[in-house]
Design a protein around this motif. Structure first.
Motif, PDB file in Angstrom:
ATOM      1  N   VAL A   1      -2.870  -0.483  12.601  1.00  0.00           N
ATOM      2  CA  VAL A   1      -3.270  -1.822  12.151  1.00  0.00           C
ATOM      3  C   VAL A   1      -3.730  -1.825  10.693  1.00  0.00           C
ATOM      4  N   PRO A   2      -4.620  -0.909  10.269  1.00  0.00           N
ATOM      5  CA  PRO A   2      -4.964  -0.894   8.838  1.00  0.00           C
ATOM      6  C   PRO A   2      -3.748  -0.654   7.943  1.00  0.00           C
ATOM      7  N   LEU A   3      -2.824   0.187   8.414  1.00  0.00           N
ATOM      8  CA  LEU A   3      -1.640   0.465   7.601  1.00  0.00           C
ATOM      9  C   LEU A   3      -0.712  -0.744   7.540  1.00  0.00           C
ATOM     10  N   VAL A   4      -0.534  -1.435   8.672  1.00  0.00           N
ATOM     11  CA  VAL A   4       0.311  -2.630   8.683  1.00  0.00           C
ATOM     12  C   VAL A   4      -0.279  -3.694   7.760  1.00  0.00           C
ATOM     13  N   LEU A   5      -1.590  -3.921   7.869  1.00  0.00           N
ATOM     14  CA  LEU A   5      -2.236  -4.913   7.012  1.00  0.00           C
ATOM     15  C   LEU A   5      -2.134  -4.523   5.544  1.00  0.00           C
ATOM     16  N   THR A   6      -2.276  -3.232   5.265  1.00  0.00           N
ATOM     17  CA  THR A   6      -2.129  -2.764   3.888  1.00  0.00           C
ATOM     18  C   THR A   6      -0.712  -2.987   3.391  1.00  0.00           C
TER      19      THR A   6
END
Length: 481
Positions: free
Chosen positions: A23-28
């Motif tokens: 999730v943090p990577l997708v949002l980034t």
């Protein structure tokens, strides 16, 4: 012993575990792609010719940036495996449990330093090549005015490639250490800064020169530099990451650099193979006129936005595969494939439905239905969305497959699969449907779909074979009491 969940319950549990990193990577990724989306919207405000020229320049930039990113992507996997081994032996100096005693020459430090060295080499070479390609655009069948505008923008974008790749090397280091929190904050801030600088350089506000389309390239280069400086400063302040990150590039371990290049070249070739496939279709779309190229640019940007979900899932699954294999858990490595694909399919189904139900809404940021110049481009782009709704399933699946193979350190297998899927299946199909069958831009995208579907099937089959080779047939986990 507690029971091991099976079926939907196990998928849900594995999905939550994957989401912690994904999730943090997708949002980034989504925040990062907002940079190019902002650029594309600004180009559209300048006019159809500017959108076509700017889109062409971004295609070239993304081609070289993507290959440079591929060269440093294995940094995350190597760091993740080294950190997992340290966790399995917590008394070992440099363990993540001992942030005060990392030692300057531990494996994680060596990989991080070598990653920055590789990024430097790739950034300098890519910038020179970008300028050279800009000089050749008029020889590739592009409209002379479009080629001239794109050439100026490429000159402005070239200096930004080096800090862009430095940022990616540090990013992979933080992801491999499972501490990517600062990435999202920095990337979100960069979107706002990019929008402001785009406007300022395009229109000459705040005392800055009025550069028009070229100003978008200048703004993007500055944003990449500021983003790297912010991420580096944040990482240096982290008590676990900071002692392991160094800009002493001349002291990078040569064996580690060679190892990263050995893993990274096939990844770069794999990414470049896909990006090159899309770049070539952009050139072919340009041969059908500026309206077709503008439509292709708008739809390609939509695909690029949604593709970031797959990129985040792919990186998270890849890092977790490296960790699980370092710990010897083949069953978990197999389940990661199913979990990542299921998550991607759910997102793609929702997005595809939006394309089919609200085509005008999703295209509105790029093309104006009330503009005479945009009318033809909007009509072409609307017809492409039905193909894109299906294409994105396979685009996500093939990207996840590349990440899974990277977790196995099988980077050459991914490259070979893309050669077959994109160039032996996709390109002939695009040429046949686009030109021989006279479907024009629609035919090009149908060829893209065929190439991506073939590539996805080959990559996922290769991953299953790779797991079997590592430990025999990997059985499903059996519930136990």
């Amino acid at each position: 012993m507690p029971a091991i969940p099976s079926g939907p319950a196990r998928l849900l549990r594995d999905g939550r575990a994957l989401a912690v990193l994904a999730v943090p990577l997708v949002l980034t990724q989504l925040a990062q792609v907002a940079l190019t989306t902002t650029d594309t919207v600004m180009m559209g405000l300048l006019g159809t010719e500017e959108l076509a020229a700017g889109g062409l320049a971004i295609v070239v930039f993304n081609q070289l940036r993507t290959m440079g990113v591929g060269l440093v992507t294995s940094v995350g996997n190597r760091v993740a495996a080294a950190a997992a081994r340290a966790e399995a032996a917590p008394g070992k100096p440099g363990s993540p449990e001992e942030p005060g005693s990392p030692g300057p020459d531990d494996e994680v430090t060596a990989v991080a330093r070598a990653g920055l060295a590789v990024a430097t080499l790739a950034g300098v070479a890519g910038a020179v090549l970008m300028v050279a390609i800009g000089q050749c655009l008029s020889l590739l069948g592009q409209d002379a005015d479009v080629a001239d505008r794109a050439r100026s923008m490429l000159v402005a974008l070239a200096p930004g490639l080096l800090p862009c790749l430095w940022f990616q090397a540090v990013r992979q280091f933080t992801v491999g250490m499972r501490r990517p929190q600062a990435l999202l904050r920095i990337t979100l801030a960069s979107v706002a800064v990019n929008a402001g600088l785009d406007w300022a350089f395009v229109h000459g506000t705040w005392g800055l020169p009025r550069l028009g389309l070229t100003g978008i390239g200048v703004a993007t280069s500055l944003v990449y530099l500021l983003s790297f400086l912010a991420l580096y400063a944040s990482t240096r302040r982290d008590p676990v990451l900071g002692p392991r990150l160094s800009l002493s590039l001349l002291s990078a371990d040569r064996a580690t650099v060679r190892r990263l290049i050995g893993l990274g070249v096939p990844i770069a070739a794999t990414y470049g193979s896909e990006a090159g496939f899309f770049s070539l279709t952009a050139l072919m779309a340009g041969s059908f006129g500026s309206a077709a190229l503008a439509a292709h640019t708008a739809v390609n940007q939509l695909v690029y936005i949604v593709f970031q979900v797959a990129v985040g899932l792919s990186h998270a699954a890849s890092i977790n595969v490296s960790r699980e294999l370092a710990l010897g858990d083949l069953v978990a490595a197999r389940r990661l494939k199913n979990t990542a694909l299921a998550c991607a399919a759910a997102v793609m189904a929702v997005v595809g439905l939006c394309y089919l139900v609200f085509p005008g809404l999703v295209l509105r940021p790029f093309l104006d239905s009330g503009s005479a110049g945009d009318g033809d481009a909007l009509s072409i782009a609307t017809g492409l969305l039905a193909v894109v709704a299906v294409l994105q399933f396979f685009d996500c699946a093939q990207n996840i497959g590349v990440g899974l193979l990277r977790g196995l350190d099988d980077t050459k297998g991914g490259f070979r699969a893309t050669l077959v899927g994109y160039w032996l299946v996709g390109l002939p199909a695009s040429l046949l449907l686009g030109y021989a069958a006279d479907l024009r831009t629609l035919g090009l995208w149908l060829g893209l779909l065929a190439g991506l579907a073939t590539t996805a099937a080959l990559l996922l089959r290769r991953y299953a074979a790779g797991l079997r080779a590592r430990g025999g047939a990997v059985p499903e986990a059996v519930p136990t009491g």
